[in-house]
Scaffold this motif. Sequence first.
Motif, mmCIF file in Angstrom:
data_model
loop_
_atom_site.group_PDB
_atom_site.id
_atom_site.type_symbol
_atom_site.label_atom_id
_atom_site.label_comp_id
_atom_site.label_asym_id
_atom_site.label_seq_id
_atom_site.Cartn_x
_atom_site.Cartn_y
_atom_site.Cartn_z
ATOM 1 N N PRO A 21 -6.482 19.709 -2.206
ATOM 2 C CA PRO A 21 -7.056 18.573 -3.978
ATOM 3 C C PRO A 21 -7.974 19.895 -3.728
ATOM 4 C CG PRO A 21 -7.764 18.651 -0.999
ATOM 5 C CD PRO A 21 -6.385 19.650 -0.670
ATOM 6 N N ASN A 22 -8.602 19.634 -5.119
ATOM 7 C CA ASN A 22 -10.173 20.066 -5.785
ATOM 8 C C ASN A 22 -10.634 19.780 -4.745
ATOM 9 O OD1 ASN A 22 -8.091 20.393 -7.687
ATOM 10 N ND2 ASN A 22 -8.111 18.563 -9.070
ATOM 11 N N ALA A 71 -6.567 9.212 10.681
ATOM 12 C CA ALA A 71 -6.373 9.997 9.526
ATOM 13 C C ALA A 71 -5.136 9.649 8.347
ATOM 14 C CB ALA A 71 -5.957 11.317 9.468
ATOM 15 N N ARG A 72 -3.977 8.897 9.116
ATOM 16 C CA ARG A 72 -2.873 8.896 8.370
ATOM 17 C C ARG A 72 -3.793 7.073 7.674
ATOM 18 N NH1 ARG A 72 1.061 6.791 11.904
ATOM 19 N NH2 ARG A 72 -1.051 5.487 12.191
ATOM 20 N N SER A 99 -5.218 14.935 -0.498
ATOM 21 C CA SER A 99 -6.194 15.694 0.742
ATOM 22 C C SER A 99 -5.498 15.892 1.633
ATOM 23 C CB SER A 99 -6.893 13.619 0.132
ATOM 24 O OG SER A 99 -7.679 13.940 -0.500
ATOM 25 N N ALA A 100 -3.817 15.369 2.349
ATOM 26 C CA ALA A 100 -3.580 15.045 3.032
ATOM 27 C C ALA A 100 -2.778 16.760 3.581
ATOM 28 C CB ALA A 100 -1.577 14.050 2.787
ATOM 29 N N VAL A 109 0.394 15.200 6.832
ATOM 30 C CA VAL A 109 1.376 14.796 4.965
ATOM 31 C C VAL A 109 2.588 14.527 4.949
ATOM 32 C CG1 VAL A 109 2.251 17.322 3.368
ATOM 33 C CG2 VAL A 109 0.350 17.465 4.770
ATOM 34 N N ALA A 110 2.880 14.795 6.033
ATOM 35 C CA ALA A 110 4.566 14.563 6.416
ATOM 36 C C ALA A 110 4.936 13.121 6.773
ATOM 37 C CB ALA A 110 5.143 14.545 7.782
#
Length: 268
Positions: A21-22, A71-72, A99-100, A109-110
């Motif tokens: 992310p930014n 987090a997930r 963000s992931a 991410v996955a």
Amino acid sequence: MKFSVAIVGLSFLCVASGFAPNSHPKQYTALHAPENTITHIGTIASSTELGARPKKGAKKSGNSVNLVTKARNEMNEKAKLGDSISEKEVRALFELWNSALATGDSRIVAARYAKKPVLLPTVSDQPRTDYESVKDYFDSFILKKPQGKIVDGIIHIGNGWASDMGIYEFTMGATGDKVKARYTYNYIKEDGVWKIQHHHSSVMPEEIAMDKAITEDEVRGLFSLWNNALATLDPKKVASRYAKKGVLLPTVSDVPRTDFPSIEDYFI
């Protein structure tokens, strides 16, 4: 397995399958899911695990998996949007994926992908169609510390699905390289949570035609393509990575290989 040193004619290929992310990603309002809302996530160790390494003699999985689950679930809450999703919320799903990536953990991410995803990454010939194969791709890619933004995109929304397609630009934090690429995200609502069902990223064709200078990161990506071809155990796929008039000087053969049949023969 045979190994070789080869002089290979290579075509330009960009590393453009994901973004972090930014510095301050946009936040959008989303419906909250119950804390016990849990979807599938693997517990297999990740080379990019979230959290510190455990002390010697301590179990590795407990703390790491707990952090991943937390987090997930937080991301699931933000992605638990209504059926009538807006364009702003669709774009927010991209920021959530960013963000992931920013967590540095490939499992997180996955987990943003659906149960039966299709990921067509830029630097791999292998389609990724399940959690483990998607995670495997991001195990290495996330180490490049990518940061990206959408330059131009078009959003379409249907009954239970949404798509976001266009051009994004990213900077590899590890090298500082900047690359533009074309992207497509197709989202579906799965178990009440919007997930990525299809993700495709490809190099900008005009940049190939203009013979833009290849970067070190892109050269390493080409090695990954060759290595992935080896992993298929298909000599034809390995040989196809070589130019029409390539020259292969193999390690365990005194015969130079200068055409497709002879290169294929070496890798049998």
